[in-house]
Motif scaffolding. Sequence first.
Motif, short mmCIF file in Angstrom:
data_model
loop_
_atom_site.label_atom_id
_atom_site.label_comp_id
_atom_site.label_asym_id
_atom_site.label_seq_id
_atom_site.Cartn_x
_atom_site.Cartn_y
_atom_site.Cartn_z
N ALA A 42 -34.43 0.83 56.06
CA ALA A 42 -34.40 -0.56 55.58
C ALA A 42 -33.52 -0.68 54.33
N ALA A 43 -33.63 0.27 53.42
CA ALA A 43 -32.82 0.23 52.20
C ALA A 43 -31.35 0.43 52.51
N LEU A 44 -31.05 1.32 53.45
CA LEU A 44 -29.65 1.54 53.81
C LEU A 44 -29.07 0.33 54.54
N GLU A 45 -29.90 -0.35 55.30
CA GLU A 45 -29.44 -1.57 55.96
C GLU A 45 -29.04 -2.62 54.92
N LYS A 46 -29.87 -2.78 53.89
CA LYS A 46 -29.55 -3.71 52.81
C LYS A 46 -28.29 -3.28 52.07
N THR A 47 -28.16 -1.97 51.88
CA THR A 47 -27.00 -1.42 51.17
C THR A 47 -25.73 -1.62 51.98
N HIS A 48 -25.81 -1.41 53.28
CA HIS A 48 -24.62 -1.53 54.13
C HIS A 48 -24.02 -2.92 54.06
N ARG A 53 -19.21 -3.65 47.54
CA ARG A 53 -19.53 -3.73 46.11
C ARG A 53 -20.30 -2.49 45.65
N VAL A 54 -21.27 -2.07 46.44
CA VAL A 54 -22.12 -0.94 46.06
C VAL A 54 -21.30 0.34 45.93
N SER A 55 -20.34 0.55 46.82
CA SER A 55 -19.55 1.79 46.81
C SER A 55 -18.72 1.92 45.54
N ARG A 56 -18.44 0.82 44.87
CA ARG A 56 -17.67 0.87 43.61
C ARG A 56 -18.55 1.07 42.39
N MET A 57 -19.86 1.08 42.58
CA MET A 57 -20.79 1.28 41.47
C MET A 57 -20.71 2.72 40.99
N GLU A 58 -21.13 2.94 39.75
CA GLU A 58 -21.14 4.29 39.20
C GLU A 58 -22.08 5.20 39.98
N ALA A 59 -23.23 4.67 40.39
CA ALA A 59 -24.22 5.47 41.11
C ALA A 59 -24.79 4.66 42.28
N PRO A 60 -24.10 4.67 43.43
CA PRO A 60 -24.61 3.92 44.59
C PRO A 60 -26.01 4.36 45.01
N VAL A 61 -26.36 5.63 44.80
CA VAL A 61 -27.69 6.11 45.19
C VAL A 61 -28.77 5.40 44.38
N ALA A 62 -28.48 5.01 43.14
CA ALA A 62 -29.45 4.28 42.33
C ALA A 62 -29.73 2.91 42.96
N TYR A 63 -28.71 2.28 43.52
CA TYR A 63 -28.89 0.99 44.19
C TYR A 63 -29.83 1.16 45.39
N VAL A 64 -29.62 2.24 46.16
CA VAL A 64 -30.46 2.49 47.34
C VAL A 64 -31.89 2.78 46.91
#
Length: 173
Positions: A42-48, A53-64
């Motif tokens: 579910a979290a990866l679906e939201k991330t996808h 935008r998320v991929s340009r963040m310093e820490a995409p794993v923190a977003y997930v």
Amino acid sequence: MSTHSPADDGFRAFVEQQWGPLVRVAYLLTGDRGHAEDLVQAALEKTHRKWGRVSRMEAPVAYVRKAMVNTAISWRRRRRVSEVPLLATDSPPGSSGADAYGSIEQRQQVTAALRTLPPRMRAVLVLRYFADLGESEVAELLGCSVGTVKSQASRGLDRLRAHLNPVPERTRA
């Protein structure tokens, strides 16, 4: 012709690299391997949906992780699990298996104790001590103050200690 869009760039590699660590955190949040995988999915679906935008963040794993915590807290259904299945991949890295039963029993006890905590308190402990995030990182991820993280961690650890090391009641004379 390529079948992926520019928004997918790096997403598959990110998922392949982070799946295991994310499932381990989700397992501690949910107490169930299947529900943990659902939570990560579910979290990866939201991330996808926001990967550009998320991929340009310093820490995409923190977003997930934040998406996982928010989803876990918002799930209204309480899922009860009578047993905790352990897979070969659940063994700690570098363990020789010398005392495999003791470590499995201890892990089951900690997991059961974590499930007794409210979801937000459980999230603080999992992120702070299992994911090894700092207090300020946990506070930012959960959208609360550092003081709240400290107090939730302190209370949560006290509850875990009480659950894992119960004080026997004294018998009256």
